[in-house]
Write an enzyme that holds these catalytic residues in place. Structure first.
Site, PDB file in Angstrom:
ATOM      1  N   GLY A 535       0.820  -1.198   0.000  1.00  0.00           N
ATOM      2  CA  GLY A 535       0.000   0.000   0.000  1.00  0.00           C
ATOM      3  C   GLY A 535       0.854   1.248   0.000  1.00  0.00           C
ATOM      4  O   GLY A 535       2.053   1.211   0.276  1.00  0.00           O
ATOM      5  N   GLY A 537       0.819   5.642   0.981  1.00  0.00           N
ATOM      6  CA  GLY A 537       0.183   6.761   1.637  1.00  0.00           C
ATOM      7  C   GLY A 537       0.824   8.057   1.195  1.00  0.00           C
ATOM      8  O   GLY A 537       1.639   8.092   0.269  1.00  0.00           O
ATOM      9  N   PHE A 539       3.007   9.884   2.727  1.00  0.00           N
ATOM     10  CA  PHE A 539       4.418  10.070   3.038  1.00  0.00           C
ATOM     11  C   PHE A 539       5.218   8.769   3.017  1.00  0.00           C
ATOM     12  O   PHE A 539       6.416   8.780   3.303  1.00  0.00           O
ATOM     13  CB  PHE A 539       4.569  10.699   4.429  1.00  0.00           C
ATOM     14  CG  PHE A 539       3.776  11.951   4.603  1.00  0.00           C
ATOM     15  CD1 PHE A 539       4.000  13.045   3.775  1.00  0.00           C
ATOM     16  CD2 PHE A 539       2.788  12.047   5.570  1.00  0.00           C
ATOM     17  CE1 PHE A 539       3.265  14.205   3.920  1.00  0.00           C
ATOM     18  CE2 PHE A 539       2.059  13.202   5.728  1.00  0.00           C
ATOM     19  CZ  PHE A 539       2.286  14.293   4.893  1.00  0.00           C
ATOM     20  N   VAL A 542       4.485   0.871   1.771  1.00  0.00           N
ATOM     21  CA  VAL A 542       4.703  -0.311   2.600  1.00  0.00           C
ATOM     22  C   VAL A 542       4.881  -1.529   1.710  1.00  0.00           C
ATOM     23  O   VAL A 542       4.063  -1.774   0.812  1.00  0.00           O
ATOM     24  CB  VAL A 542       3.532  -0.529   3.583  1.00  0.00           C
ATOM     25  CG1 VAL A 542       3.797  -1.750   4.464  1.00  0.00           C
ATOM     26  CG2 VAL A 542       3.309   0.710   4.437  1.00  0.00           C
ATOM     27  N   LYS A 558       8.052  -0.227   6.003  1.00  0.00           N
ATOM     28  CA  LYS A 558       7.451   1.077   5.710  1.00  0.00           C
ATOM     29  C   LYS A 558       8.555   2.043   5.329  1.00  0.00           C
ATOM     30  O   LYS A 558       9.362   2.469   6.162  1.00  0.00           O
ATOM     31  CB  LYS A 558       6.692   1.588   6.933  1.00  0.00           C
ATOM     32  CG  LYS A 558       5.954   2.893   6.693  1.00  0.00           C
ATOM     33  CD  LYS A 558       5.077   3.250   7.882  1.00  0.00           C
ATOM     34  CE  LYS A 558       4.247   4.493   7.618  1.00  0.00           C
ATOM     35  NZ  LYS A 558       3.345   4.803   8.733  1.00  0.00           N
ATOM     36  N   ASP A 664      -5.483   9.660  12.931  1.00  0.00           N
ATOM     37  CA  ASP A 664      -5.842   9.098  11.624  1.00  0.00           C
ATOM     38  C   ASP A 664      -6.172   7.619  11.771  1.00  0.00           C
ATOM     39  O   ASP A 664      -5.593   6.767  11.108  1.00  0.00           O
ATOM     40  CB  ASP A 664      -4.709   9.293  10.617  1.00  0.00           C
ATOM     41  CG  ASP A 664      -5.173   9.055   9.180  1.00  0.00           C
ATOM     42  OD1 ASP A 664      -6.382   9.141   8.932  1.00  0.00           O
ATOM     43  OD2 ASP A 664      -4.317   8.795   8.327  1.00  0.00           O
TER      44      ASP A 664
END
Length: 860
Positions: A535, A537, A539, A542, A558, A664
């Site tokens: 995945g 995001g 910033f 992963v 990550k 979040d």
């Protein structure tokens, strides 16, 4: 000649009479055949009309209902041997959906009608009143609405009426009091209102009467005391007032009484154990009873469950309770028992005789003195609650003998001295709460799971309390995990040695973790291959990888995109947040990399535990073209996810040395191989000052928007600072999403309608309209309730005691109530105004109560 003509007359007349009689007999036979034939036609037509009202038959059960075979051979149909008329229609638990045809009333030979555990809706037809031979009437666990038909009172042969777990409204018809042969009247888990009719006292054969989980009001009728055959009475969770009629205490046949969660008051009769010698279950928790626990109780030698929690009982607990050899659960919590004296806990020693005692709840009373060392010999105990009392002295050194213990609560007392080494023998322990005592020493490394390597408790100065609590992840088999999921809490409390005036040092010290090189990560992820990308995001990205960390281990890597301006801050924020926290519902940092890549660019990455079952999003909203399309979470798994996430946020908000706001939540929930939920991605996390509820890093986030649209609280949209209340709002929205299957950004939410308002408008009566269809498809929304009547050779109904609605007394009701309770928590968390929201401590407590109720209904 005349004599000749006359002489034969008697013979001719005799012959004529014989002929006429014979013909009349023959003429009657077609009428009998015709009658039977017409009756058969009526039954066949009625069954076909019943079938015509079924709109869903997922197992094809009614496909056999056709002309290829006689209707007496259709599945679920039994005919009598003499007249070949339908005497039993049993379609129990077949997931049939539709309405009940009024033609059912034409099956006049019917003795058993069982449509329980299906999805019938609409109203019960008045025509059932024609079934004058009916003895067993089972419609429990459907979604039937409307009122209970008054015409049922015409079915004078009825033995059992089971209408529990539906949506019936209105009052209980007083006319039911005419059913003199009725043995069981089961009306629990509906929306019935009004008073319990006095005519119920006329049901002279009644053995079981249940109206649990309704909206009944008024007093309990004194006339119930006339039913000398009564064995089980359940009226819990209503709005009943007044006292329990003294006449009920005089019915010696009573086995079980449950009046929990009403507004009843009064004292227990002094001779309660003498007048109720057969009592096995006694539950009056959540009322306003007062006075003392009676010594005569021990005369009820078969007592298994005694629950008087949340009342106003005072005085000492009788020291002869140990005479109740069959006692399994003793719940005295949340009363005013004890006098903060040395003799308050003397009764515990007598409980050694209770060889089946599994649950002992004494929390939140006024018990003082020293905990008797004999408690260590109660080896059958699985759940022991002693918290919030005045108990002092040392914890018994042999406490480790309680080898079956999975929860031990000793919090908020005056225990002192060292934590016993024998705690290390409690291999089944899941929850250990010791906080707010005066304990010191090291927590045994072998407690529950040796691999945890839990740190020692900080040394304390004398007379100062140290909050300590440990909760261990499960190592049980899947069966035991299913039974004890309510105990899956993991948090670790410790008190800071530093003054609040001094700013905390950085909680993340990189040297504490094994450092790994860029090259190793490159190889572990096969060059950060797109095939290993899990995945992306704002910033970071992963990747799935494989590293040799004391053995080959699948990990999640990550990698922070340092080309993004705020990515470095995200890395620092995550390091600060994850550095010193440890919880079974937080994604664990295994190692890190802070180096340069082969091109000379800065490189930063965290290596985390790999979550084998992916994100929660993947399970709630599977893609039709993806491999996860068949995935679905059942009710148990949704409850587990909810409580796991609440545990994590409660830990972050209230139990960390420095409280943490996540900001979040939605984007970070994932499930491990055991379907345990974890919170990760602390890139937006903020540390709080311990003296306030605000961020220690400023009024607003320095990394853009504080969360994900749809899950952010309204106040964040106008620039308000990050608070715990904001996390609570996000959690509430997620909780609603877990059980409705709808995102807050769903396209149906327009013109002021949002997920919160949508759910609120449907509770409680229309909850089926908001539930996730995939959850409904599992068939779990609705719980098993009571009883199948069994008819003996003499035509009388027999009730098996072990199968007769004991579940109603030991559990809170159906799965529907469980779901509604959870949704109400979601609504309370997602209130528009921050001050109206719950806190995570209360959320966790309430979800734990709900989950315990869910398991009690299935394990007791």
């Amino acid at each position: 000649m005349a004599r000749y003509l006359v002489a034969p007359w008697p013979s001719v007349l005799h012959f004529h009479l014989i002929f006429l009689f014979s013909m009349s007999i023959l003429s009657l036979q077609p009428e009998i055949c015709l009658s039977n034939s017409m009756g058969n036609v009526t039954d066949r037509i009625s069954l076909l009309e019943f079938k015509a009202k079924i709109v869903s038959d997922p197992f094809g059960i009614l496909s056999s209902w056709n002309d290829s075979v006689n209707f007496c051979q259709w599945q679920g149909v039994i005919c009598g041997l003499k007249h070949h008329r339908v005497v039993s229609l049993n379609l129990h638990g077949l997931s049939l959906s539709g309405t009940i045809s009024s033609y059912t009333g034409n099956l006049t030979f019917l003795r058993v009608l069982n449509l329980s555990d299906n999805k019938f809706y609409g109203e019960i037809p008045q025509e059932v009143g024609r079934l004058f031979r009916l003895r067993h009437f089972y419609l429990k666990n459907n979604t039937l609405g409307g009122q209970i038909p008054i015409n049922i009172s015409f079915c004078s042969e009825l033995r059992v009426i089971s209408l529990a777990i539906n949506r019936l409204v209105g009052e209980i018809p007083a006319e039911l009091g005419s059913l003199k042969k009725l043995v069981a009247l089961l009306l629990g888990s509906n929306n019935l209102t009004g008073k319990i009719p006095h005519s119920v006292g006329n049901l002279s054969s009644l053995q079981g009467f249940f109206v649990t989980y309704n909206h009944m009001e008024g007093n309990i009728p004194n006339e119930l005391g006339r039913i000398t055959s009564l064995t089980q009475l359940g009226m819990g969770v209503n709005n009943l007032v007044g006292s329990i009629p003294s006449t009920l205490y005089n019915i010696s046949s009573i086995v079980a009484l449950s009046f929990t969660e009403n507004q009843l008051h009064g004292r227990l009769p002094a001779n309660i154990g003498l007048t109720l010698p057969n009592l096995q279950i006694f539950q009056i928790g959540g009322n306003q009873f007062h006075g003392s626990i009676r010594d005569s109780l021990t005369n009820a030698s078969q007592l298994e469950i005694f629950d008087i929690a949340s009342n106003r009982f005072t005085g000492q607990v009788p020291i002869n309770l140990g005479d109740l050899n069959g006692l399994q659960r003793l719940n005295l919590e949340r009363n005013f028992l004890g006098n903060n004296s040395s003799q308050d806990l003397a009764f515990i020693t007598s409980l050694l005789n209770c060889s089946n005692l599994q649950k002992l709840y004494l929390a939140d009373n006024n018990f003082g003195g020293v905990l008797p060392s004999t408690i260590a010999n109660m080896s059958t105990l699985g759940d022991l609650g002693l918290g919030i009392n005045q108990i002092s002295g040392r914890i018994p050194a042999d406490i480790g003998k309680l080898v079956n213990l999975y929860r031990l609560g000793m919090e908020e007392n005056h225990f002192s001295g060292s934590i016993p080494i024998s705690f290390g023998k409690l291999q089944k322990l899941q929850i250990l709460s010791l906080h707010t005592n005066m304990l010191s020493g090291q927590i045994p490394q072998s407690l529950g799971i040796p691999e945890l390597q839990l740190p020692a408790c900080p040394k304390q100065k004398k007379h100062k309390k140290s909050p300590i609590a440990i909760i261990l992840p499960t190592i049980f088999s899947s069966v035991v995990l299913f039974m004890t999921i309510t105990s899956l809490t993991v948090f670790y409390w410790r008190k800071s040695k530093k003054s609040r005036k001094n700013p905390p040092s950085s909680p993340f010290i990189l040297d504490k973790l094994l450092r790994i090189s860029y090259k190793e990560l490159l190889q572990a992820t096969q060059g950060f291959s797109s095939e290993n990308l899990l995945g992306q995001g704002s910033f970071s990205s992963v990747y799935k990888g494989s590293l040799d960390l004391r053995g080959e281990k699948i990990v999640a890597v990550k990698v922070f995109n340092l080309q993004q301006h705020e990515a470095s801050k995200s890395f620092i924020a995550e390091c600060r947040a994850l550095g010193n926290i440890r919880h079974r519902n937080l994604v664990k940092v295994l190692t890190y990399c802070s180096s340069i890549d082969f091109k000379g660019n800065d490189f930063k990455a965290l290596v985390l535990d790999f979550m084998a079952n992916g994100s929660l999003e993947m399970w709630l909203h599977p893609k039709e073209d993806g491999n996860n399309w068949s995935r679905n979470l059942n009710l148990l798994q949704r409850l587990r996810v909810a409580i796991d996430l609440s545990f994590a946020l409660h830990y972050l908000h209230d139990l960390c040395e420095t409280p943490i706001i996540h900001q979040d939540c939605q984007a970070t929930f994932s499930l491990d191989n055991d379907m345990i939920a974890h919170v990760g991605d602390f890139g937006l996390a903020r540390l709080l000052s311990k003296t306030t509820n605000t961020s220690s890093q400023g009024q607003t986030s320095s990394i853009g928007i504080k969360g994900t649209i749809g899950y952010m609280p309204p106040e964040y949209g106008i620039g308000s600072e990050a608070t715990k209340d904001g996390d609570v709002y996000s959690f509430g929205i997620i909780l609603l999403e877990i059980f409705t299957g709808r995102r807050p950004t769903d396209e149906v939410f327009t013109d002021g309608l949002n997920l919160h308002n949508f759910v609120r408008s449907k509770l409680p009566g229309q909850v089926m309209q908001v539930l996730d269809p995939k959850l409904i498809a599992t068939g779990e929304v609705g719980a098993k309730e009571i009883v199948e009547g069994k008819e003996g050779d003499d035509g009388q109904t027999e009730i098996e005691e072990n199968n007769f609605d004991v579940e109603n007394l030991k559990s809170p009701g159906s799965n529907m109530q469980i779901v509604v309770s959870v949704l109400k928590i979601g609504l309370a968390c997602s209130a528009e105004q921050p001050g109206d929201r719950m806190n995570m401590r209360d959320v966790t407590r309430k979800l734990n109560i709900i989950t315990e109720a869910f398991f009690r209904a299935r394990t007791l």
